[in-house]
Design a protein around this motif. Structure first.
Motif, mmCIF file in Angstrom:
data_model
loop_
_atom_site.group_PDB
_atom_site.id
_atom_site.type_symbol
_atom_site.label_atom_id
_atom_site.label_comp_id
_atom_site.label_asym_id
_atom_site.label_seq_id
_atom_site.Cartn_x
_atom_site.Cartn_y
_atom_site.Cartn_z
ATOM 1 N N ILE B 7 0.993 -0.939 0.093
ATOM 2 C CA ILE B 7 -0.043 -0.431 -0.388
ATOM 3 C C ILE B 7 0.981 1.040 0.084
ATOM 4 O O ILE B 7 1.691 1.336 0.541
ATOM 5 C CB ILE B 7 -0.982 0.243 1.031
ATOM 6 C CG1 ILE B 7 -1.517 -0.983 1.481
ATOM 7 C CG2 ILE B 7 -2.053 1.368 1.436
ATOM 8 C CD1 ILE B 7 -3.161 -1.640 1.860
ATOM 9 N N LYS B 8 1.073 2.122 -1.200
ATOM 10 C CA LYS B 8 1.567 3.783 -0.926
ATOM 11 C C LYS B 8 0.634 4.908 -0.228
ATOM 12 O O LYS B 8 -0.459 4.604 -0.905
ATOM 13 C CB LYS B 8 2.289 3.660 -2.366
ATOM 14 C CG LYS B 8 2.990 4.622 -2.419
ATOM 15 C CD LYS B 8 3.446 4.435 -3.990
ATOM 16 C CE LYS B 8 4.064 6.009 -3.964
ATOM 17 N NZ LYS B 8 4.656 5.768 -5.228
ATOM 18 N N ASN B 36 -3.119 4.846 -1.728
ATOM 19 C CA ASN B 36 -3.292 4.372 -3.344
ATOM 20 C C ASN B 36 -4.619 3.855 -3.752
ATOM 21 O O ASN B 36 -4.583 3.287 -2.831
ATOM 22 C CB ASN B 36 -2.332 3.992 -4.048
ATOM 23 C CG ASN B 36 -2.037 3.950 -5.956
ATOM 24 O OD1 ASN B 36 -2.555 5.145 -6.300
ATOM 25 N ND2 ASN B 36 -2.098 2.804 -5.707
ATOM 26 N N VAL B 61 1.530 -3.952 3.485
ATOM 27 C CA VAL B 61 2.436 -3.211 3.772
ATOM 28 C C VAL B 61 2.702 -1.949 3.200
ATOM 29 O O VAL B 61 2.354 -2.106 1.832
ATOM 30 C CB VAL B 61 4.174 -4.473 2.897
ATOM 31 C CG1 VAL B 61 3.818 -4.507 1.816
ATOM 32 C CG2 VAL B 61 5.314 -4.091 3.501
ATOM 33 N N SER B 62 3.610 -1.236 3.847
ATOM 34 C CA SER B 62 3.585 -0.007 3.306
ATOM 35 C C SER B 62 5.493 0.669 3.343
ATOM 36 O O SER B 62 6.005 -0.130 4.686
ATOM 37 C CB SER B 62 2.969 1.096 4.009
ATOM 38 O OG SER B 62 3.132 2.159 3.103
ATOM 39 N N GLY B 116 -1.845 -2.440 -6.703
ATOM 40 C CA GLY B 116 -2.597 -1.508 -7.403
ATOM 41 C C GLY B 116 -2.000 -1.096 -8.760
ATOM 42 O O GLY B 116 -0.329 -2.121 -8.751
ATOM 43 N N GLN B 118 -1.184 0.903 -10.734
ATOM 44 C CA GLN B 118 -0.217 1.864 -10.633
ATOM 45 C C GLN B 118 -0.691 3.057 -9.467
ATOM 46 O O GLN B 118 -1.677 2.834 -8.873
ATOM 47 C CB GLN B 118 -0.910 2.963 -11.754
ATOM 48 C CG GLN B 118 -1.798 3.952 -11.993
ATOM 49 C CD GLN B 118 -1.913 4.404 -13.426
ATOM 50 O OE1 GLN B 118 -2.064 4.107 -14.488
ATOM 51 N NE2 GLN B 118 -1.967 5.764 -13.119
ATOM 52 N N ASP B 122 3.129 8.707 -8.871
ATOM 53 C CA ASP B 122 4.191 9.001 -10.232
ATOM 54 C C ASP B 122 3.944 8.657 -11.207
ATOM 55 O O ASP B 122 4.544 8.012 -12.741
ATOM 56 C CB ASP B 122 5.583 7.890 -9.786
ATOM 57 C CG ASP B 122 5.181 6.513 -9.172
ATOM 58 O OD1 ASP B 122 3.915 6.478 -9.420
ATOM 59 O OD2 ASP B 122 5.653 5.788 -8.429
ATOM 60 N N GLY B 125 3.493 2.607 -13.063
ATOM 61 C CA GLY B 125 2.242 1.194 -13.343
ATOM 62 C C GLY B 125 3.803 -0.157 -13.360
ATOM 63 O O GLY B 125 3.330 -0.274 -14.399
HETATM 64 N N1 LIG Z 1 6.236 2.937 -1.488
HETATM 65 C C1 LIG Z 1 5.679 1.821 -1.568
HETATM 66 N N2 LIG Z 1 5.128 0.241 -0.439
HETATM 67 C C2 LIG Z 1 3.900 -0.017 -0.951
HETATM 68 N N3 LIG Z 1 3.706 -0.182 -2.381
HETATM 69 C C3 LIG Z 1 3.639 -0.094 -2.834
HETATM 70 C C4 LIG Z 1 5.432 1.291 -3.108
HETATM 71 N N4 LIG Z 1 4.998 2.111 -4.222
HETATM 72 C C5 LIG Z 1 4.572 1.731 -4.969
HETATM 73 N N5 LIG Z 1 3.847 0.410 -4.319
HETATM 74 C C6 LIG Z 1 3.038 -0.655 -4.790
HETATM 75 O O1 LIG Z 1 2.815 -0.666 -6.893
HETATM 76 C C7 LIG Z 1 1.938 -0.574 -6.873
HETATM 77 C C8 LIG Z 1 2.872 0.351 -8.739
HETATM 78 O O2 LIG Z 1 3.199 1.417 -8.424
HETATM 79 P P1 LIG Z 1 4.244 2.261 -9.135
HETATM 80 O O3 LIG Z 1 4.332 0.557 -10.274
HETATM 81 O O4 LIG Z 1 4.791 2.940 -8.459
HETATM 82 O O5 LIG Z 1 2.761 3.239 -10.386
HETATM 83 C C9 LIG Z 1 0.924 0.433 -5.975
HETATM 84 O O6 LIG Z 1 -0.562 0.004 -6.438
HETATM 85 C C10 LIG Z 1 1.574 -0.488 -4.850
HETATM 86 O O7 LIG Z 1 0.403 -1.478 -4.895
#
Ligand SMILES: Nc1ncnc2c1ncn2[C@@H]1O[C@H](COP(=O)(O)O)[C@@H](O)[C@H]1O
Ligand SMILES: Cc1cc2nc3c(=O)[nH]c(=O)nc-3n(C[C@H](O)[C@H](O)[C@H](O)COP(=O)(O)OP(=O)(O)OC[C@H]3O[C@@H](n4cnc5c(N)ncnc54)[C@H](O)[C@@H]3O)c2cc1C
Lengths: 314, 249
Positions: B7-8, B36, B61-62, B116, B118, B122, B125
């Motif tokens: 979870i971001k 997010n 987890v974050s 997620g 994306q 940022d 994705g």
């Molecule tokens: N700092 C973070 N902490 C936890 N999960 C993350 C984090 N950054 C990205 N994610 C996970 O990765 C997914 C895709 O992120 P992104 O690739 O940055 O678009 C998000 O929806 C989260 O599930």
């Protein structure tokens, strides 16, 4: 400075995104090879070889590449990666699924949704639904990127590159294709259309969407789009959604009908050349982006517009 | 089977984002932060799979600063069994996040990771696909329905041309799209109860993976603005403008 570009095709036809991503690749360097991967894709490879500026088309035709599952595509790209310092794909469902796998296994950070090439290692990309633009420079030895195709004009089909066959050595497949439901229509494809007519929550039903939005699109020869709301409600298919998390379009004319203009929607259409908004609320945010705004009830105005256009067109 | 949901913590989807005048980034001071939205959908799916019996434990987890505790609290309230904060005050890129998640997947013996599709800050994705690649797992991105079938999962994906259904062997990575589900409403009692639950904490630096940034953000700019448009009174006016002024008909 060789560049490998993954072609976007639907199994039988090379899609417009390839020619647009090629334009971006050619801004990075002149040695661009296009990889056409799939099953029975000889004709697609021929079309790719006809794009101006291509050095070589690499054709990987194999049973295991049927349906272009990202695990197989990524493995194929990795097999070829050695010879390239940039690996790119259009930011389509396939590009977005396969390229991060390639990047992770090459231990590089992908640059997603490139909208401008400033130098071979420096790019512009949108963040926060396009509310900000980042200029990023990669320090990785190799670059992996996806290209936002609406930001680049397609290269012309005036080339004649050689086609080379590459073998694909598949690993044991851990994912399988089961079925596909594709909206079949004679209408232009959303991402490539010159005119897009989109409908929002205000349409209220599938029938209204058809008789108002689709009918207007038909007289204009336009593609049909939607905001998230009608897709969630089930009266427009998912592949019509325009926005931050849907399709990004940049047509010459975008007509937004009964759409409020949330930033997530605007993210997908604000690069249209001319924007028209029809909305009953004069304060709807969509009017801030519209070149021409018309305040009123869509159920009156859209049929009027459709009739007027049918007349001028006939 | 244990499920992991990363979870971001991001600027809320409703927040108005402004670029700092000096071009050094976006101004997040006084901006509401939330989980997010796609990650809430991912979590809801994991909880539903646990309720249906296919998943034994849901771990949220974050990765980020101590403030990420707030999104982990919400995750516990929504139904996560455990929450882990991987602390780092660095700005971590998707590749580093994926590496940290891979270490956690291995340490916890995770069988399904739902992310997620994306992060809405940022818009990268990438993380889910990178995680799958690093683990050698199959992936199902942009999921709009997930069905566990013993040793595999049947997933319908939202793709450019419509919908595609695939089957992935477990363990696997799934990324959630908007229409996978609607996260449940979390009531006050669940929120209060979540406050009692512990949040485990680890230090990102001690996970044994390289965290250094590969991309240098040289500048952050305002997007080009559109010039102000005009309001027209009638459909006839609109057609005239489109034909004569805009020349698009
Ligand atoms: N700092 C973070 N902490 C936890 N999960 C993350 C984090 N950054 C990205 N994610 C996970 O990765 C997914 C895709 O992120 P992104 O690739 O940055 O678009 C998000 O929806 C989260 O599930
Ligand atoms: C993570 C996330 C991602 C998202 N991604 C997207 C995305 O990719 N694309 C997207 O579109 N949205 C996306 N959204 C949703 C977005 O925030 C909005 O909720 C959505 O765009 C609203 O759709 P709408 O404008 O059709 O509906 P509403 O906001 O409800 O607007 C309906 C409009 O219709 C007008 N109206 C009502 N009746 C009439 C009438 N008779 N005649 C004329 N006008 C009328 C109203 O004045 C109103 O302005 C996302 C949201 C989140 C949280």
């Amino acid at each position: 400075m060789a560049i490998l570009l993954l072609a976007e095709h639907d199994g039988s036809v090379l899609l417009d995104q390839t020619a647009r991503a090629l334009a971006a690749a050619l801004e990075i360097g002149s040695d661009v090879d296009i990889l056409v991967a799939g099953k029975d894709i000889g004709a697609v490879a021929e079309t790719a070889a006809g794009l101006a500026g291509v050095r070589t088309v690499l054709k990987a035709d194999a049973d295991d590449l049927d349906h272009q599952l990202p695990e197989a595509i990524a493995a194929l790209v990795l097999q070829l990666a050695e010879g390239y310092d940039t690996i790119a794909a259009p930011a389509t469902s396939l590009g977005k699924s396969a390229m991060p796998r390639v990047a992770a296994l090459l231990d590089v950070m992908q640059i997603s949704d490139v909208i401008a090439v400033l130098a071979p290692d420096t790019f512009k990309r949108p963040i926060y639904a396009g509310n900000a633009i980042q200029i990023v420079q990669s320090s990785d030895a190799r670059r992996v990127l996806t290209v936002r195709t609406s930001a680049f004009a397609p290269v012309a089909a005036t080339g004649a590159a050689a086609i080379e066959t590459v073998a694909f050595a598949p690993a044991e497949a851990r994912s399988r294709f089961i079925e596909e439901q594709r909206g079949k229509s004679a209408r232009p494809e959303l991402g490539a259309a010159r005119i897009v007519v989109s409908g929002g929550r205000a349409l209220g039903s599938a029938e209204n969407f058809q008789t108002r939005v689709v009918a207007l699109a038909d007289v204009l020869g336009a593609a049909v789009g939607a905001s998230r709301a009608p897709v969630d409600e089930g009266y427009a298919p998912n592949d019509w959604q325009v926005g931050q998390t849907g399709k990004i379009v940049a047509p010459e004319l975008y007509i937004a009908v009964g759409i409020s203009g949330a930033i997530q929607h605007v993210a997908g259409m604000k690069d249209a050349k001319t924007i028209v908004a029809i909305n009953s609320d004069a304060n709807a945010p969509i009017f801030q982006y519209a070149d021409y705004g018309l305040v009123g009830d869509l159920f009156e105005l859209v049929p009027q517009l459709t009739a007027a256009l049918a007349q001028t067109r006939s | 089977m244990k499920a992991l949901v990363p979870i971001k913590r991001v600027a809320d989807f409703n927040a108005r984002i402004r670029v700092r005048p000096d071009g050094t980034g976006v101004d997040l001071a006084n901006i509401k932060m939330s989980a997010n939205p796609f990650d809430e959908i991912a979590l809801e799916q994991a909880v539903r799979l646990r309720e249906a019996g296919g998943v034994s434990e849901v771990i949220a987890v974050s990765i980020g600063s101590a403030q990420c505790r707030d999104v982990l609290r919400s995750a516990l309230a929504l139904g996560a069994d455990r929450a882990i904060l991987i602390r780092s005050d660095l700005t971590l890129e998707a590749l580093a996040i994926a590496k940290l998640l891979a270490t956690l997947v291995r340490a916890e013996g995770i069988g399904l990771a739902i992310l997620g599709k994306q992060a809405i800050d940022d818009d990268a994705g990438q993380t889910g696909q990178m995680l799958a690649a690093l683990l050698g797992w199959p992936q199902a991105t942009f999921a709009s329905s997930v069905e566990l079938q013993g040793a595999s999962a049947k997933v319908t994906r939202e793709v450019d041309g419509g919908l595609q259904t695939i089957e992935v062997n477990l363990p696997a990575v799934i990324t959630a799209d908007l229409r996978l589900n609607t996260p449940r409403f979390v009531g006050l009692p669940a929120i209060m109860k979540a406050k009692q639950k512990p949040i485990e904490e680890r230090d990102a630096e001690s996970c044994g993976v390289s965290l250094g940034a590969r991309l240098c953000v040289l500048r952050t700019e305002e997007p080009p603005t559109r010039k102000a448009g005009v309001m027209v009174k009638t459909v006839a006016d609109l057609v005239d403008k489109l034909r004569l002024e805009a020349g698009v008909l």
